[in-house]
Design a protein around this motif. Structure first.
Motif, PDB file in Angstrom:
ATOM      1  N   ALA A 287       1.183  -1.323   0.122  1.00  0.00           N
ATOM      2  CA  ALA A 287       0.214   0.454   0.069  1.00  0.00           C
ATOM      3  C   ALA A 287       1.074   1.226   0.289  1.00  0.00           C
ATOM      4  N   CYS A 288       0.295   2.094  -0.679  1.00  0.00           N
ATOM      5  CA  CYS A 288       1.623   3.432  -1.218  1.00  0.00           C
ATOM      6  C   CYS A 288       0.647   4.623  -0.764  1.00  0.00           C
ATOM      7  N   LYS A 289       1.294   6.002  -0.273  1.00  0.00           N
ATOM      8  CA  LYS A 289       0.781   6.932  -0.330  1.00  0.00           C
ATOM      9  C   LYS A 289       0.054   7.729  -1.586  1.00  0.00           C
ATOM     10  N   ASP A 290       0.942   7.392  -2.685  1.00  0.00           N
ATOM     11  CA  ASP A 290       0.430   7.942  -3.560  1.00  0.00           C
ATOM     12  C   ASP A 290      -1.526   7.258  -4.108  1.00  0.00           C
ATOM     13  N   LYS A 291      -1.698   6.486  -2.878  1.00  0.00           N
ATOM     14  CA  LYS A 291      -3.211   5.485  -3.104  1.00  0.00           C
ATOM     15  C   LYS A 291      -3.501   4.597  -4.066  1.00  0.00           C
ATOM     16  N   SER A 292      -2.328   3.240  -3.770  1.00  0.00           N
ATOM     17  CA  SER A 292      -2.678   2.755  -4.772  1.00  0.00           C
ATOM     18  C   SER A 292      -2.366   1.476  -3.728  1.00  0.00           C
ATOM     19  N   VAL A 293      -2.786   0.020  -4.080  1.00  0.00           N
ATOM     20  CA  VAL A 293      -2.759  -1.232  -4.242  1.00  0.00           C
ATOM     21  C   VAL A 293      -1.504  -1.864  -5.444  1.00  0.00           C
ATOM     22  N   ARG A 294      -0.555  -2.523  -4.539  1.00  0.00           N
ATOM     23  CA  ARG A 294      -0.158  -3.038  -6.166  1.00  0.00           C
ATOM     24  C   ARG A 294       0.238  -4.489  -5.619  1.00  0.00           C
ATOM     25  N   VAL A 295       0.050  -5.264  -6.853  1.00  0.00           N
ATOM     26  CA  VAL A 295       0.543  -6.777  -6.299  1.00  0.00           C
ATOM     27  C   VAL A 295       2.057  -7.214  -6.910  1.00  0.00           C
ATOM     28  N   ILE A 296       3.181  -7.636  -6.078  1.00  0.00           N
ATOM     29  CA  ILE A 296       4.275  -7.540  -7.237  1.00  0.00           C
ATOM     30  C   ILE A 296       5.219  -9.110  -7.082  1.00  0.00           C
ATOM     31  N   ASP A 297       5.304  -9.031  -7.845  1.00  0.00           N
ATOM     32  CA  ASP A 297       6.163 -10.329  -8.445  1.00  0.00           C
ATOM     33  C   ASP A 297       7.637 -10.571  -7.754  1.00  0.00           C
TER      34      ASP A 297
END
Length: 212
Positions: A194-204
């Motif tokens: 979860a990032c301050k840019d209001k995005s949630v990322r799923v990362i490989d």
């Protein structure tokens, strides 16, 4: 046309909480007041660790679960960081190993003695240096031994081999802003941020790419 109000009765309506007795609590602990979004504590089947106020650096308490009651101010701490400790996490594969991230830009891994601390612990098993700014997140891989993830204010995610103190993966450029939280998938093949840019990322992590 009339609408009857439907009220579902809860099967827990007669269940009441029981307050914990004072002697079953950990009392008089000076929990850290550093302004960082963290739980400031971690627990496993043997110990509870709590980040505390420390002068001239960072420290955290490690208490055996049975040692409840008033904690003496002179109780030994884990105190090897030169800046405040921001996050701690117990190793899922060894109840005596804990990792800590700090404002001094380092991650340290500690071996806790069998019966807890009898004197201050200042020498970590390994020091991991790779971040250029303070480290606010440390979390162990759920299935692979000796694999640790760290994230800091440099917006970089590092995955370490703790046994050799080497970087396995350095993930840069995936986050344009501060990383607030990281969580591994159950099998450890991916992690979510979860990032301050209001995005949630799923990362490989192996490919170093954002999956979703």
């Amino acid at each position: 046309m009339s609408f009857r109000k439907v009220v579902r009765q809860s099967k827990f309506r007669h269940v009441f909480g029981q307050p914990v007795k004072t002697e079953q609590c950990y009392d008089d602990i000076r929990v850290s007041r550093v302004t960082w979004d963290s739980t400031f504590c971690a627990v496993n089947p043997s110990f509870v660790a709590i980040i505390v106020e420390a002068s001239g650096g960072g420290a955290f308490l490690v208490l055996p679960l049975h040692k409840t009651g008033r904690i003496d101010k002179s109780y030994p701490t884990v105190c090897g960081h030169t800046g405040p400790v921001l996050d701690i996490d117990w190793c899922p594969h060894n109840d005596h190993v804990i990792a800590s991230g700090s404002e001094d830009c380092t991650v340290m891994v500690w071996q806790i003695p069998e019966n807890g601390l009898s004197q201050p612990l200042t020498e970590p098993v390994v020091v991991l240096e790779g971040h250029s700014k303070r480290v606010g997140i440390v979390t162990w891989h759920p299935t692979a031994r000796n694999v640790l993830l760290s994230a800091g204010c440099d917006n970089v995610v590092l995955i370490w081999n703790v046994g050799t103190a080497e970087e396995l993966y350095r993930l840069e450029g995936l986050h344009p802003d501060l990383i607030y939280s990281v969580s591994w998938s159950r099998d450890g093949s991916r992690f979510c941020t979860a990032c301050k840019d209001k995005s949630v990322r799923v990362i490989d992590p192996r490919r170093g790419t954002v999956v979703a």
